[in-house]
Design an enzyme around this catalytic site. Structure first.
Site, short mmCIF file in Angstrom:
data_model
loop_
_atom_site.label_atom_id
_atom_site.label_comp_id
_atom_site.label_asym_id
_atom_site.label_seq_id
_atom_site.Cartn_x
_atom_site.Cartn_y
_atom_site.Cartn_z
N THR A 185 0.82 -1.21 0.00
CA THR A 185 0.00 0.00 0.00
C THR A 185 0.85 1.26 0.00
OG1 THR A 185 -1.62 -1.26 1.30
CG2 THR A 185 -1.99 1.09 1.07
N LYS A 230 -16.08 3.34 7.85
CA LYS A 230 -15.65 3.32 9.24
C LYS A 230 -15.86 4.71 9.83
CE LYS A 230 -11.43 3.00 12.05
NZ LYS A 230 -9.97 2.79 12.01
N VAL A 279 15.84 -7.48 -5.91
CA VAL A 279 17.02 -6.64 -5.78
C VAL A 279 18.06 -7.37 -4.93
CG1 VAL A 279 17.91 -4.47 -4.83
CG2 VAL A 279 15.74 -4.50 -6.08
#
Length: 501
Positions: A27, A91, A198
């Protein structure tokens, strides 16, 4: 070299895109990619996000503050576009069960404040002041705030066109699905998405990060880097050596157990946080399930005992549902911007999700970074100001969370007694509590400390009044001065709630 050639080379340098490289999805990474692509679309900026195909996201944070609503407005994505895709629900409130039983408060709520609450806020704070003097007044936070009433009634906070006030609310969501949705949005806006592992990080002589070296042999060079690699903090800690400041002395919890349960027929519009023996359990309603998690301290309970306690709490001791066990690294980076890199999300720090501040801190960090980076000509000019502000923000959020534990009145376990007896609190928190106990002006203190942008005076009143942090009632009561009754707050809010379905 003639002046014409010099001008030509200067032109080439000036036309070269500024390359921003984000290490890690999830996120935080995709929020950054979307905001960069949206807000800097007119600038000559290239954005690349590199994430490992083998590392999944933790996916625990499934609740937000109202700042996420502002985020989607900033990137111009409607609720109808993202909420169904992410099993999201509204919410309006966080309800705390069992945190302060000895005060006579079995449950209290911290609702999100909206514009309409300016009409009732003073009645609430004055009643709290009156109650601190020993007089009997109504001080339940959720009874003074419209979202508190909407939570009780199970109503959506989306205001109809005829309602003349701006409503604020957060969301519950599936964090895995939200990450996927934001990835699609970012790629559609031109963000380059690479699925690579990586293996090494190259640095310039001055210590700046030069490039990421991948397992496949690619070299991803960049001008500025955003570390969203989670608790590993590959760039900020492992490469740049930034110190991590632990909050272990302030916040004991270091582990979590996560498992779902079936959703109810009627979906609530609030998160519930229930105190257990060595921590607390969240209950978050999504469209397709309840998300549940036990946040606890491994110093006070074993992993197996914690899972058993969670299953007993959820009435699913015999369930075949698998639980996920997680470790948490609670604290923050000493500096959030080092060299040509910032930490974001779990890479910059983590404060347990008691008030759903994780994505709020990501967004605030992004907004302030983008503002200061651009004002400084996309340079490190404003780095020190950024670091000072972010450190204060993290510490301010920590203090508010610490207060939940410090003020508890449970006596059923060593964990809760140790939290109450813990003297490792900041001077800022000590002063806030001292002002409250001395019946002085809490709002003025919050303003004086300049900490109201983290949690404002109303939030502190909700916490302290919700916990029942008041002296015994005086023997002689005037039977007047309760503004909840005199200002007809209940009637006003019930009238407002009629506008919502």
């Amino acid at each position: 070299m003639n002046s014409e050639k010099q001008n030509a080379e200067s032109q080439n340098i000036n036309n070269k895109p500024l390359h921003l490289v984000i290490l890690g999805g999830g996120t935080a990474g995709w929020m950054a990619a979307n905001l960069f692509a949206k807000k800097w679309s007119a600038h000559n900026i290239k954005i690349t996000l590199v994430e490992s195909p083998d590392i999944g996201i933790i996916g625990v944070g499934e609740g937000s503050t109202p700042s996420l609503k502002r985020f989607f407005e900033m990137i111009e994505v409607d609720e109808s576009q993202w909420m169904p895709r992410c099993n999201a629900t509204y919410k309006v409130n966080i309800r705390f069960d069992g945190w302060s039983p000895a005060s006579g408060v079995n449950s209290y709520s911290h609702p999100f404040f909206s514009q309409v609450d300016t009409f009732t806020a003073k009645s609430f704070t004055v009643n709290c002041q009156t109650r601190r003097l020993g007089l009997d007044t109504h001080t339940q936070p959720e009874d003074f705030i419209l979202n508190g009433l909407l939570a009780k009634q199970g109503k959506s906070p989306v205001a109809p066109d005829n309602f003349p006030f701006q409503m604020e609310y957060g969301y519950h969501f599936d964090s895995h699905l939200l990450g996927k949705f934001l990835a699609e949005c970012a790629v559609a806006r031109g963000v380059n998405h690479l699925k690579e592992n990586v293996m090494a990080v190259e640095q310039h002589v001055n210590g700046d990060i030069a490039a990421l070296k991948t397992k496949s042999g690619n070299t991803i060079a960049g001008d500025f880097f955003i570390d969203c690699s989670g608790f590993a903090a590959v760039l900020m800690q492992k490469t740049l050596g930034v110190k991590f400041n632990s909050y272990k002395d302030n916040l004991f919890n270091d582990s979590a157990i996560v498992m779902p349960t079936p959703i109810s027929e009627s979906i609530p519009v609030e998160t519930v946080s229930t105190a257990l023996s060595a921590g607390w359990c969240w209950k978050i309603p999504l469209q397709n399930r309840f998300g549940n998690g036990y946040v606890y301290s491994s110093d006070f309970i074993s992993t197996d005992a914690a899972e058993t306690e969670l299953r007993r709490h959820l009435n699913c001791l015999d369930s075949s549902e698998q639980a996920r066990h997680l470790k948490m690294k609670v604290g923050r980076l000493e500096t959030h911007w080092a060299n040509n890199c910032i930490g974001l999300g779990l890479s910059q720090g983590f404060i347990e999700p008691l008030e759903a501040t994780a994505l709020h801190l990501v967004q605030i960090s992004l907004e302030f970074f983008m503002e200061r980076f651009e004002q400084g000509g996309f340079s490190n000019k404003n780095r020190d100001e950024f670091n000072t502000k972010l450190a204060k923000r993290f510490d301010g959020v920590r203090d508010y969370i610490v207060a939940h534990y410090k003020l508890n009145t449970r006596t059923d376990s060593d964990y809760w007694r140790a939290n109450r007896d813990n003297t490792n609190i900041s001077d800022s928190l000590y002063q806030v509590l001292d002002v409250w106990y001395k019946c002085e002006d809490l709002t003025k203190e919050i303003e004086s400390q300049q900490i109201g942008s983290y949690f404002d005076a109303m939030s502190w009143h909700c916490l302290l009044a919700g916990y029942g942090v008041f002296p015994p009632l005086a023997k002689n009561q005037p039977n007047k001065g309760d503004l909840y009754k005199e200002k007809k707050v209940q009637q006003f809010l019930h009238g407002c709630a009629l506008n919502f379905g």
